[in-house]
Scaffold this motif. Structure first.
Motif, PDB file in Angstrom:
ATOM      1  N   ASP A  48       0.813  -1.216   0.000  1.00 35.04           N
ATOM      2  CA  ASP A  48       0.000   0.000   0.000  1.00 35.04           C
ATOM      3  C   ASP A  48       0.846   1.264   0.000  1.00 35.04           C
ATOM      4  N   SER A  51       1.262   3.446  -3.068  1.00 36.63           N
ATOM      5  CA  SER A  51       0.084   4.094  -3.654  1.00 36.63           C
ATOM      6  C   SER A  51       0.351   5.526  -4.085  1.00 36.63           C
ATOM      7  N   ASP A  54       0.763   5.348  -7.559  1.00 33.26           N
ATOM      8  CA  ASP A  54      -0.278   4.529  -8.171  1.00 33.26           C
ATOM      9  C   ASP A  54       0.241   3.134  -8.507  1.00 33.26           C
ATOM     10  N   GLY A  56       0.645   0.927  -5.697  1.00 33.22           N
ATOM     11  CA  GLY A  56       0.331   0.146  -4.510  1.00 33.22           C
ATOM     12  C   GLY A  56      -1.093  -0.362  -4.505  1.00 33.22           C
ATOM     13  N   GLY A  57      -1.357  -1.227  -3.559  1.00 32.31           N
ATOM     14  CA  GLY A  57      -2.695  -1.769  -3.386  1.00 32.31           C
ATOM     15  C   GLY A  57      -2.942  -2.975  -4.269  1.00 32.31           C
ATOM     16  N   LYS A  59      -4.724  -4.630  -7.510  1.00 33.13           N
ATOM     17  CA  LYS A  59      -5.330  -4.451  -8.833  1.00 33.13           C
ATOM     18  C   LYS A  59      -6.115  -5.730  -9.106  1.00 33.13           C
TER      19      LYS A  59
END
Length: 142
Positions: A48, A51, A54, A56-57, A59
């Protein structure tokens, strides 16, 4: 549990062969071949803390993976993954390796990674990338 290193491997499971093909596809930039190894509803997970870029996290699905792969070159100048060791247990393959990351300014560093792949019905249902995000951020911010 099976532990293998890269190189010729006369006997390997279907799961291990699939993950090796995924790395080959990434190396040759063959997105279609990479997606063949991934379940349509794959979870593509990165820390994370990435992020801010853009990256991180989680998909979701082939569209999420393609968007991630299309965006990454806007943040890093280049990346080469070098898987060094594969550990297999049931429906899980864990890969230890190094990534050679080049910043947009042209500086390259070698950063360790651990990828945890979960397989379902002959395809990767989840890939989780674990790495030193502080070192990665320092490199891409230079």
């Amino acid at each position: 549990m099976t532990i293998t290193t890269c190189g010729p491997c006369p006997t390997q499971s279907e799961n291990l062969a699939l993950i090796r093909r995924a790395y080959d596809a990434f190396r040759t930039r063959d997105v279609g071949a990479l997606l063949e190894a991934l379940a349509p509803d794959v979870e593509w997970v990165h820390p994370d803390s990435m992020s801010d870029y853009d990256l991180g996290g989680t998909k979701h699905g082939h569209a999420g993976v393609k968007a991630f792969l299309a965006h990454a070159p806007t943040v890093v100048g280049g990346m080469l993954l070098e898987p060094l060791e594969f550990v297999e247990s049931g429906d899980r393959v864990v890969v230890f390796g190094v990534r050679h990351v080049t910043s947009v300014s042209g500086r390259t560093e070698q950063l360790s990674f651990v990828h945890s792949w979960t397989l379902r019905d002959g395809r990767a249902a989840r890939m989780e990338d674990v790495f030193d995000t502080a070192a990665f951020k320092r490199l891409i911010e230079q």
